[in-house]
Scaffold this active site. Structure first.
Site, PDB file in Angstrom:
ATOM      1  N   ARG A 121      -3.993  -1.160   7.724  1.00 46.35           N
ATOM      2  CA  ARG A 121      -5.010  -0.144   8.061  1.00 46.35           C
ATOM      3  C   ARG A 121      -6.397  -0.564   7.576  1.00 46.35           C
ATOM      4  O   ARG A 121      -6.540  -1.025   6.448  1.00 46.35           O
ATOM      5  CB  ARG A 121      -4.619   1.190   7.437  1.00 46.35           C
ATOM      6  N   ILE A 157      16.371   3.372  -0.245  1.00 45.57           N
ATOM      7  CA  ILE A 157      15.243   3.635  -1.138  1.00 45.57           C
ATOM      8  C   ILE A 157      14.372   4.742  -0.538  1.00 45.57           C
ATOM      9  O   ILE A 157      14.101   4.742   0.670  1.00 45.57           O
ATOM     10  CB  ILE A 157      14.384   2.349  -1.349  1.00 45.57           C
ATOM     11  N   LYS A 168      16.561  -9.005   9.029  1.00 46.57           N
ATOM     12  CA  LYS A 168      16.798  -9.119   7.586  1.00 46.57           C
ATOM     13  C   LYS A 168      17.783 -10.247   7.277  1.00 46.57           C
ATOM     14  O   LYS A 168      17.657 -10.911   6.244  1.00 46.57           O
ATOM     15  CB  LYS A 168      17.283  -7.781   7.026  1.00 46.57           C
ATOM     16  N   ILE A 196       7.928   0.829  -1.356  1.00 48.36           N
ATOM     17  CA  ILE A 196       8.425  -0.181  -2.296  1.00 48.36           C
ATOM     18  C   ILE A 196       7.285  -1.107  -2.727  1.00 48.36           C
ATOM     19  O   ILE A 196       7.130  -1.422  -3.914  1.00 48.36           O
ATOM     20  CB  ILE A 196       9.566  -0.992  -1.637  1.00 48.36           C
ATOM     21  N   THR A 247      11.430   6.199   0.611  1.00 52.45           N
ATOM     22  CA  THR A 247      10.067   5.832   1.058  1.00 52.45           C
ATOM     23  C   THR A 247       9.820   6.453   2.436  1.00 52.45           C
ATOM     24  O   THR A 247      10.713   7.050   3.021  1.00 52.45           O
ATOM     25  CB  THR A 247       9.911   4.291   1.211  1.00 52.45           C
ATOM     26  N   TYR A 257      16.764  -4.745  13.425  1.00 57.32           N
ATOM     27  CA  TYR A 257      16.394  -4.728  11.995  1.00 57.32           C
ATOM     28  C   TYR A 257      17.387  -5.590  11.205  1.00 57.32           C
ATOM     29  O   TYR A 257      16.984  -6.408  10.375  1.00 57.32           O
ATOM     30  CB  TYR A 257      16.407  -3.285  11.489  1.00 57.32           C
ATOM     31  N   THR A 308       0.792  -1.224   0.000  1.00 53.96           N
ATOM     32  CA  THR A 308       0.000   0.000   0.000  1.00 53.96           C
ATOM     33  C   THR A 308       0.831   1.285   0.000  1.00 53.96           C
ATOM     34  O   THR A 308       0.299   2.365  -0.227  1.00 53.96           O
ATOM     35  CB  THR A 308      -0.897   0.022   1.250  1.00 53.96           C
ATOM     36  N   ARG A 309       2.107   1.126   0.301  1.00 57.83           N
ATOM     37  CA  ARG A 309       2.974   2.310   0.359  1.00 57.83           C
ATOM     38  C   ARG A 309       4.370   1.914  -0.133  1.00 57.83           C
ATOM     39  O   ARG A 309       4.691   0.734  -0.234  1.00 57.83           O
ATOM     40  CB  ARG A 309       3.137   2.819   1.799  1.00 57.83           C
ATOM     41  N   ASN A 321       7.100  -8.382   1.166  1.00 57.09           N
ATOM     42  CA  ASN A 321       7.700  -7.045   1.209  1.00 57.09           C
ATOM     43  C   ASN A 321       7.456  -6.320   2.535  1.00 57.09           C
ATOM     44  O   ASN A 321       8.270  -5.484   2.936  1.00 57.09           O
ATOM     45  CB  ASN A 321       7.142  -6.213   0.039  1.00 57.09           C
TER      46      ASN A 321
HETATM   47  N1  LIG Z   1      13.229   2.010   2.237  1.00 54.36           N
HETATM   48  C1  LIG Z   1      14.409   1.445   2.241  1.00 54.36           C
HETATM   49  O1  LIG Z   1      15.441   2.112   2.115  1.00 54.36           O
HETATM   50  C2  LIG Z   1      14.538  -0.046   2.362  1.00 54.36           C
HETATM   51  C3  LIG Z   1      15.819  -0.593   2.187  1.00 54.36           C
HETATM   52  C4  LIG Z   1      15.976  -1.955   2.274  1.00 54.36           C
HETATM   53  C5  LIG Z   1      14.906  -2.762   2.530  1.00 54.36           C
HETATM   54  N2  LIG Z   1      13.671  -2.226   2.715  1.00 54.36           N
HETATM   55  C6  LIG Z   1      12.574  -3.150   2.981  1.00 54.36           C
HETATM   56  O2  LIG Z   1      11.609  -3.031   1.967  1.00 54.36           O
HETATM   57  C7  LIG Z   1      10.314  -3.289   2.501  1.00 54.36           C
HETATM   58  C8  LIG Z   1       9.391  -2.109   2.220  1.00 54.36           C
HETATM   59  O3  LIG Z   1       9.976  -0.958   2.797  1.00 54.36           O
HETATM   60  P1  LIG Z   1       9.407   0.518   2.574  1.00 54.36           P
HETATM   61  O4  LIG Z   1      10.551   1.415   2.686  1.00 54.36           O
HETATM   62  O5  LIG Z   1       8.534   0.556   1.385  1.00 54.36           O
HETATM   63  O6  LIG Z   1       8.533   0.669   3.908  1.00 54.36           O
HETATM   64  P2  LIG Z   1       7.298   1.618   4.239  1.00 54.36           P
HETATM   65  O7  LIG Z   1       7.281   2.776   3.311  1.00 54.36           O
HETATM   66  O8  LIG Z   1       7.364   1.872   5.693  1.00 54.36           O
HETATM   67  O9  LIG Z   1       6.024   0.683   3.910  1.00 54.36           O
HETATM   68  C9  LIG Z   1       5.863  -0.497   4.650  1.00 54.36           C
HETATM   69  C10 LIG Z   1       4.658  -1.253   4.144  1.00 54.36           C
HETATM   70  O10 LIG Z   1       4.543  -2.467   4.910  1.00 54.36           O
HETATM   71  C11 LIG Z   1       3.255  -2.516   5.522  1.00 54.36           C
HETATM   72  N3  LIG Z   1       3.327  -3.210   6.812  1.00 54.36           N
HETATM   73  C12 LIG Z   1       4.078  -2.874   7.885  1.00 54.36           C
HETATM   74  N4  LIG Z   1       3.864  -3.740   8.890  1.00 54.36           N
HETATM   75  C13 LIG Z   1       2.971  -4.656   8.435  1.00 54.36           C
HETATM   76  C14 LIG Z   1       2.355  -5.788   9.003  1.00 54.36           C
HETATM   77  N5  LIG Z   1       2.621  -6.163  10.256  1.00 54.36           N
HETATM   78  N6  LIG Z   1       1.471  -6.483   8.261  1.00 54.36           N
HETATM   79  C15 LIG Z   1       1.167  -6.097   6.996  1.00 54.36           C
HETATM   80  N7  LIG Z   1       1.723  -5.023   6.405  1.00 54.36           N
HETATM   81  C16 LIG Z   1       2.618  -4.303   7.118  1.00 54.36           C
HETATM   82  C17 LIG Z   1       2.862  -1.059   5.652  1.00 54.36           C
HETATM   83  O11 LIG Z   1       1.453  -0.953   5.792  1.00 54.36           O
HETATM   84  P3  LIG Z   1       0.811  -0.061   7.001  1.00 54.36           P
HETATM   85  O12 LIG Z   1       0.787   1.322   6.518  1.00 54.36           O
HETATM   86  O13 LIG Z   1      -0.522  -0.645   7.171  1.00 54.36           O
HETATM   87  O14 LIG Z   1       1.687  -0.245   8.204  1.00 54.36           O
HETATM   88  C18 LIG Z   1       3.363  -0.502   4.325  1.00 54.36           C
HETATM   89  O15 LIG Z   1       2.468  -0.832   3.283  1.00 54.36           O
HETATM   90  C19 LIG Z   1      10.516  -3.551   3.991  1.00 54.36           C
HETATM   91  O16 LIG Z   1      10.616  -4.934   4.218  1.00 54.36           O
HETATM   92  C20 LIG Z   1      11.849  -2.879   4.271  1.00 54.36           C
HETATM   93  O17 LIG Z   1      12.493  -3.458   5.371  1.00 54.36           O
HETATM   94  C21 LIG Z   1      13.471  -0.879   2.637  1.00 54.36           C
END
Ligand SMILES: NC(=O)c1ccc[n+]([C@@H]2O[C@H](COP(=O)([O-])OP(=O)(O)OC[C@H]3O[C@@H](n4cnc5c(N)ncnc54)[C@H](OP(=O)(O)O)[C@@H]3O)[C@@H](O)[C@H]2O)c1
Length: 256
Positions: A35, A192, A163, A14, A194, A159, A11-12, A87
């Site tokens: 949500r 990334i 991972k 990546i 986000t 974290y 939903t948000r 994800n």
């Molecule tokens: N951004 C980076 O730089 C980065 C780098 C490396 C890896 N990652 C990984 O990539 C993935 C996505 O990251 P992002 O940056 O896109 O994060 P984000 O913007 O915080 O989005 C997280 C997403 O996961 C959902 N979520 C969180 N907890 C959940 C749960 N318990 N059950 C179901 N959905 C849940 C959130 O929905 P809600 O709004 O409902 O909470 C949201 O849709 C994560 O695994 C993160 O660790 C991110």
């Protein structure tokens, strides 16, 4: 027939980037978020309204009943699951040195990133095995881990541990499911742009643009990750499983 995908955290950030590209490429996609009201995700909601193949399931992957709800909903509506993208993930609510990290924070981060991912994968894997045994097509699983799988950040150790665990989930399920033709892949994103990184934007701007931490000097975008997911999802890597792709601007290269 259109292939059916589940994208947790679709939903948000990546995950939403992955959802958009899969829908554009004719997948029926079930995005999972926690949500209750879809209105809480304005961009996702607007996209969903214009794309019938984009669906929403409210579920928390930490919770067994919710994980069952995800699989039951998709199976009831579509009769198959062709792709699972693990994800959904969380960062610690507060960055704390490992000498001060709390059990509560460890439970929260591992509960979502590691336990939630493992048991949803287990549930979907068993569903995919049943499909294979009925002569239907096998599935594909893609895990979104992080450069933190093998990079130390001492102020968010929980974290990194979660991972590193996701990377082992990739190996374990790749090994276990190979016999069924279900391939498992991993994408390791770098930095990334986000919501997750919005609180540390200045720190990463400095590292990327002034300190030269990345050979490719820019922030990663959700689309960068989505393209790699699509390549796996389209079955372009049939003789690979347990494979890891770094989408990190070259961060993983050891440099002098
Ligand atoms: N951004 C980076 O730089 C980065 C780098 C490396 C890896 N990652 C990984 O990539 C993935 C996505 O990251 P992002 O940056 O896109 O994060 P984000 O913007 O915080 O989005 C997280 C997403 O996961 C959902 N979520 C969180 N907890 C959940 C749960 N318990 N059950 C179901 N959905 C849940 C959130 O929905 P809600 O709004 O409902 O909470 C949201 O849709 C994560 O695994 C993160 O660790 C991110």
């Amino acid at each position: 027939m259109a292939r059916v995908a589940i994208v947790t955290g679709g939903t948000r950030g990546i995950g939403f980037g992955i959802v958009r590209l899969l829908v554009k490429n004719s997948f029926i996609v079930y995005a999972v978020g926690t949500r209750e009201k879809e209105d809480d995700y304005p961009e996702f909601n607007a996209f969903k309204k214009n794309n019938n193949n984009c669906k929403y399931i409210c579920a928390n992957i930490q919770n067994a009943k919710d994980r069952q709800k995800i699989v039951d909903t998709v199976m009831r509506n579509e009769k198959s699951i062709d792709l699972l993208v693990n994800n959904a993930g969380v960062a610690p609510k507060e960055r704390n040195d490992i000498l001060k990290m709390t059990e509560e924070s460890m439970d929260f981060v591992l509960g979502v990133n590691l336990k939630g991912t493992f048991f949803l994968t287990q549930l979907v894997a068993n569903t995919m095995i049943e499909q294979v045994e009925k002569g239907k097509s096998s599935g594909i699983i893609v895990n979104i881990s992080s450069i933190s799988s093998d990079t130390s950040s001492v102020n968010r150790g929980e974290y990194c541990i979660s991972k590193a665990g996701v990377s082992m989930i990739t190996k374990l399920f790749a090994d276990r499911l190979a016999t069924y033709g279900i391939n498992v892949y991993e994408i390791r994103p770098g930095i990334i742009d986000t919501d997750m990184t919005s609180t540390v934007k200045e720190k990463y701007d400095e590292l990327i643009f002034n300190k030269g931490i990345l050979p490719l000097k820019r922030w990663g975008k959700p689309e960068d990750i989505a393209k790699a997911v699509l390549a796996f999802a389209l079955g372009l890597f049939p003789y690979s499983t347990g494979t890891v792709i770094d989408i990190d601007g070259g961060f993983h290269i050891k440099r002098l």
